[in-house]
Design a protein around this motif. Structure first.
Motif, PDB file in Angstrom:
ATOM      1  N   SER A  64      33.248  -0.963  -4.293  1.00 11.24           N
ATOM      2  CA  SER A  64      32.134  -0.814  -5.215  1.00 11.24           C
ATOM      3  C   SER A  64      30.860  -0.552  -4.418  1.00 11.24           C
ATOM      4  CB  SER A  64      31.970  -2.093  -6.046  1.00 11.24           C
ATOM      5  OG  SER A  64      30.783  -2.058  -6.788  1.00 11.24           O
ATOM      6  N   LEU A  65      30.091   0.450  -4.830  1.00 17.72           N
ATOM      7  CA  LEU A  65      28.816   0.780  -4.193  1.00 17.72           C
ATOM      8  C   LEU A  65      27.691   0.567  -5.196  1.00 17.72           C
ATOM      9  CD1 LEU A  65      29.659   4.144  -2.392  1.00 17.72           C
ATOM     10  CD2 LEU A  65      29.189   1.961  -1.306  1.00 17.72           C
ATOM     11  N   THR A  66      26.626  -0.076  -4.747  1.00 22.12           N
ATOM     12  CA  THR A  66      25.439  -0.235  -5.581  1.00 22.12           C
ATOM     13  C   THR A  66      24.206  -0.032  -4.706  1.00 22.12           C
ATOM     14  OG1 THR A  66      25.470  -2.639  -5.227  1.00 22.12           O
ATOM     15  CG2 THR A  66      26.456  -1.841  -7.259  1.00 22.12           C
ATOM     16  N   GLY A  67      23.139   0.405  -5.326  1.00 23.90           N
ATOM     17  CA  GLY A  67      21.871   0.539  -4.625  1.00 23.90           C
ATOM     18  C   GLY A  67      21.035  -0.700  -4.869  1.00 23.90           C
ATOM     19  N   ASP A  68      20.325  -1.151  -3.831  1.00 23.92           N
ATOM     20  CA  ASP A  68      19.484  -2.342  -3.956  1.00 23.92           C
ATOM     21  C   ASP A  68      18.234  -2.150  -3.121  1.00 23.92           C
ATOM     22  OD1 ASP A  68      18.421  -4.868  -4.325  1.00 23.92           O
ATOM     23  OD2 ASP A  68      19.838  -5.857  -2.990  1.00 23.92           O
TER      24      ASP A  68
END
Length: 93
Positions: A64-68
């Motif tokens: 899973s990839l998310t931007g933060d």
């Protein structure tokens, strides 16, 4: 397992990661006169590209990839039973 991993690669908090990324990027950008490449990719497309049979064979069951706030967070779920031979010479593993 967590203790062994943390002993070899001590965890850092998000603020430390963010500051390191900012410093590295600022240093690299200071050497560029003009941008020479720009790219954009949907995180869902990047996730799909990471769902490879090679990763699955290593025990990665989910990516899973998310931007933060300028960081890219990669979460991987592993489902693997390690064999004794994979520990190498380190008796602490």
């Amino acid at each position: 397992m967590k203790t062994a991993v943390n002993a070899k690669w001590p965890p850092v908090d998000v603020q430390q990661q963010r500051q390191t990324a900012i410093n590295a990027t600022a240093g690299a950008l200071s050497h560029l006169v003009t941008p020479n490449l720009a790219i954009a990719i949907d995180l869902s497309d990047a996730e799909a590209a990471l769902q490879t049979s090679e990763l699955r064979s290593k025990g990665v069951s989910s990516v899973s990839l998310t931007g933060d706030e300028q960081l890219l967070v990669l979460d991987m779920i592993f489902d693997k039973t390690f064999e004794e031979s994979e520990g190498g010479d380190d008796q602490n593993i």
